[in-house]
Write an enzyme that holds these catalytic residues in place. Sequence first.
Site, PDB file in Angstrom:
ATOM      1  N   CYS A   1       0.839  -1.210   0.000  1.00  0.00           N
ATOM      2  CA  CYS A   1       0.000   0.000   0.000  1.00  0.00           C
ATOM      3  C   CYS A   1       0.871   1.255   0.000  1.00  0.00           C
ATOM      4  CB  CYS A   1      -0.921  -0.006   1.217  1.00  0.00           C
ATOM      5  SG  CYS A   1      -2.038  -1.406   1.253  1.00  0.00           S
ATOM      6  N   GLU A   2       1.833   1.297  -0.889  1.00  0.00           N
ATOM      7  CA  GLU A   2       2.724   2.444  -1.066  1.00  0.00           C
ATOM      8  C   GLU A   2       2.992   2.600  -2.557  1.00  0.00           C
ATOM      9  OE1 GLU A   2       3.686   4.546   1.181  1.00  0.00           O
ATOM     10  OE2 GLU A   2       3.010   3.453   2.962  1.00  0.00           O
TER      11      GLU A   2
END
Length: 424
Positions: free
Chosen positions: A341-342
């Site tokens: 989630c980056e």
Amino acid sequence: MKKPFVTDEKLKEITATIPTPFHLYDEKGIRENTKAVKQAFSWNPGFKEYFAVKANPNPTLIKIMGEYGCGCDCSSLTELMLADAMGFSKDQIMFSSNVTPKEEYILADKLGGIINLDDFTHIDFLEETLGAIPEVISCRFNPGGLFKMSNGIMDNPGDSKYGMTTEQLFEAFRVLKAKGAREFGIHAFLASNTVTNEYYPMLAKILFELAVKLQKETGCHIKFINLSGGVGIPYQPDETPNDILAIGEGVHKVYDEILVPAKMGDVSLCTEMGRFMTGPYGCLVTKATHEKHIYKEYIGCDASAVDLLRPAMYGAYHHITVMGKEDQPCDHKYDVTGALCENNDKFAVDRMLPKIEPGDLLVIHDTGAHGYSMGYNYNGKLKSAEVLLKEDQSFEVIRRAETPKDYFATLDGTSEYKKMFPNG
């Protein structure tokens, strides 16, 4: 064009039993390279390569290099414990750390390792910790300013947290000698990942001239000079690899010009290479799992930045080969991503590659150093396995992949763990 050290056929054989992602290492390449390093500095009888454990702390690989006389460059308590567990001791261990806790100095001294002091204030701290200064001691030097080579490579030692100033170094030698030190070493690291045969000879000239002056003005016997790391590898496909034999001869020339006339021809040389020793002989094997078509074209893989952090952390380039499609045109532009989630979880941005389809195996090159070792567990991701491709083309797992049990293990014994897992 970069070519993988493993064939498509062999990789399919490996992935039939070992699920992706995993780091794969080339035993033959590591052995041949280690022998070349030894040969390059064979003119110096006391030469020793201390492999930088931080680059790849896998015992199987370190033991392979140990067969050729390499030692361990350690920078933490657990790296010291690892070196000890593998049977390294005394002058096979160089301990180079910074902001060092007492327990790390205590273990380094207990193992008989050579302590390389990063800071002048650590002299009193070390004496208080050990009760006495070791008879053999090293100090890390930082000349400050900029370090620039003719090929345009530049680094900024003056902005680095490591090492002592010139004035501090001279005073450190005097103080250490007064406190009982008998033999001294000098260490410096001025530039990272240099792909040039100039770096070591230029650094050697700086350190050799410094050593002559130090020995003359302080009366301290310089036993060894540590050129540290910094000899790099060609991550980009159009870069020319370093020639370690030419580098060794370049250092030899400077040694004869500076140290020999000063009657210091007994000085031993050390290196602490990590990237050069194992970097090109590892790759991250991952499988394409998804494709996404929005404002850009994306290929999603089962590996992520937890398996290889350098592209996310530095924007570092790692070449990618789509196995089985090596001869196909690179006519598709992709961002190759992981599932974190980056948005920086990308192995490549706008990379021209052959058309990739889910199920294709991708080899991400040059992960043998600062690859697995920089892994982490963000998003609850588990670290992948490490596999050795042996000289006879057989293969074995030399570190298993993490499991959810490993992820939760550090909670074991806490009240929350017992609530979550009442049955253990």
